[in-house]
Design a protein around this motif. Structure first.
Motif, short mmCIF file in Angstrom:
data_model
loop_
_atom_site.label_atom_id
_atom_site.label_comp_id
_atom_site.label_asym_id
_atom_site.label_seq_id
_atom_site.Cartn_x
_atom_site.Cartn_y
_atom_site.Cartn_z
N TYR A 74 0.84 -1.20 0.00
CA TYR A 74 0.00 0.00 0.00
C TYR A 74 0.88 1.25 0.00
CZ TYR A 74 -3.34 -3.47 1.76
OH TYR A 74 -4.12 -4.59 1.93
N GLU B 227 -11.45 -4.55 1.64
CA GLU B 227 -10.13 -3.96 1.42
C GLU B 227 -9.62 -3.30 2.69
OE1 GLU B 227 -10.42 -1.28 -1.84
OE2 GLU B 227 -11.09 -2.80 -3.28
N TYR C 143 -6.16 -4.04 4.82
CA TYR C 143 -5.30 -2.87 5.02
C TYR C 143 -4.97 -2.72 6.51
CZ TYR C 143 -4.03 2.13 4.25
OH TYR C 143 -3.39 3.34 4.18
#
Length: 430
Positions: A162, A184, A188
């Motif tokens: 990321y 997501e 994350y």
């Protein structure tokens, strides 16, 4: 004219538009319901309209700068590995979604950004490069090294998946740019939790760098005594302001310490007035109507811990001299041309506005200000944190240049502000 008595094309068109609008509304509502349900199914709490106080204690940009401090879409929960978190949109970050995770103790500031990522407003004494081309900013190089020894591995792993935009902000790890989709977001957060866990588990290595706990309020970056309130209408009962009218209220309030025993406040005062005006309508008849006007004024005020004679330093004005009397003249003509000075004790004005003081005020381009009844009032150029900082810096230099005998005459045994031999301002530490 259409035949058959059926609905006209215009009516049909309106019905079609209404149907499309209703369909879009239903689609958005269903999608929103599914999103919130997916959040709550994970055991997380969702608040669509969180208070700004969810950002209390955070001061590293995008926090701690300016007055744009709105929050939205607040999610609170725990990752699958057991790390607490909160996620919310923050207006000053361009409505980016920010993740906050506790790291166990308050630590010095560190900012780590990957390629293409920035944290506007960050000021750091020490800069370094991250593996892969990222930027590392820190206030304490020893802590920055210790932090990288502890968290460098999981931080690199996170940055490989990321965009890295991470900071140590007090006792929180913050990361800007979280996704909104629940699936997501969960992945994350799991990846970011590895960084927080590494810091939490390294207490003995990081303990020497422990800081004081952050104040749980909306602060300002690198200005620990300052704090922000969206409004504080109680100020209007203690601070002089324009009266009359109605609906008096305040906005963008900044409180803070000037020097020991001295505090400042800055805010915008809003109010309304009404007037009745006469006009002629289209039929030639005389009518009256009530017109409401909105007004505002910026107020910046410092409360002093000592008394002194009054002093006014205002912009040079022919009208001011006409209504307020002549200005006190000084040796520097340029100063006399730029400012009007008045005091009920002219000797005091000459004592504090000595030649070196005047040179200083001219060099800084001082704003007009006045001292009366133990308070300093400035005439602000604008209401921003930068303007407040400028005014306080000018006033600090002004008071630091008062001669020792002036303080003695005022009964102040130790000046609260003095100049060091190299011209730096030194604050008395009581």
């Amino acid at each position: 004219m259409s035949g058959g008595g059926g609905p006209s094309p215009i009516v049909i068109g309106l019905l079609v538009l209404l149907a499309i609008g209703a369909a879009i509304g239903i689609y958005v509502a269903v999608k929103r319901h599914k999103y919130v349900k997916a959040i709550r199914d994970r055991g997380w709490h969702f608040d669509s309209n969180p208070p700004i106080e969810v950002a209390n204690g955070l001061v590293v940009p995008p926090f701690g700068i300016g007055f744009r401090r709105g929050t939205d879409e607040h999610v609170v929960g725990r990752t699958r590995s057991g790390v607490d978190f909160q996620v919310f949109e923050y207006q000053a970050a361009g409505d980016a979604r920010v993740v906050c995770m506790p790291i166990g103790m308050p630590l010095p500031e560190v900012v780590a950004t990957g390629p293409g990522q920035t944290r506007m407003g960050v000021v750091a004494e020490h800069r370094g490069m991250l593996p892969g081309g990222g930027l590392l900013l820190g206030a304490d190089p020893a802590f920055t090294d210790a932090f990288m020894n502890v968290a460098g591995g999981p931080m690199s792993a996170f940055g490989a998946r990321y965009p890295l935009n991470l900071a140590v902000d007090g006792d929180q790890l913050t990361q800007v740019g979280a996704p909104k989709d629940p699936d997501e977001l969960e992945a994350y957060l799991d990846a970011l939790a590895e960084v927080a866990t590494a810091v939490q588990g390294a207490g003995s290595q990081l303990e020497p760098f422990r800081q004081n706990p952050p104040e749980m309020r909306l602060g300002f970056y690198h200005r620990p005594s300052w704090y922000y309130l969206a409004s504080d209408d109680g100020l209007l009962s203690v601070v002089e302001h324009t009266g009359g009218g109605m609906n008096h209220h305040t906005s963008d309030v900044v409180h803070g310490e000037f020097f020991t025993g001295s505090w400042f406040v800055g805010f915008v005062h809003h109010w309304q007035t009404q007037r009745t005006e006469t006009y002629t309508d289209s039929n030639g008849n005389t009518q009256t109507r009530t017109v409401t006007q909105n007004h505002s004024e910026v107020i910046h005020e410092v409360t002093l811990p000592f008394g002194s004679p009054d002093l006014q330093v205002t912009n040079d004005s022919r009208w001011g001299r006409l209504f307020n009397g002549p200005s006190i003249d000084f040796e520097l003509a340029a100063f006399n041309d730029a400012y009007d000075v008045r005091s009920s004790v002219p000797k005091f004005a000459h004592d504090v506005l000595h030649p070196r003081q005047i040179e200083y005020l001219m060099a800084t381009g001082t704003m007009p200000f006045s001292i009366a009844n133990g308070k300093v009032r400035t005439q602000p150029r604008e209401h921003t944190p930068e303007a407040i900082a400028f005014e306080l810096d000018v006033l600090a230099g002004f008071f630091a240049r008062w001669p020792a005998f002036v303080w003695q005459d005022l009964g102040v045994p130790e000046p609260p502000l003095t100049l060091t031999p190299d011209g730096q301002i030194q604050v008395l530490d009581r």
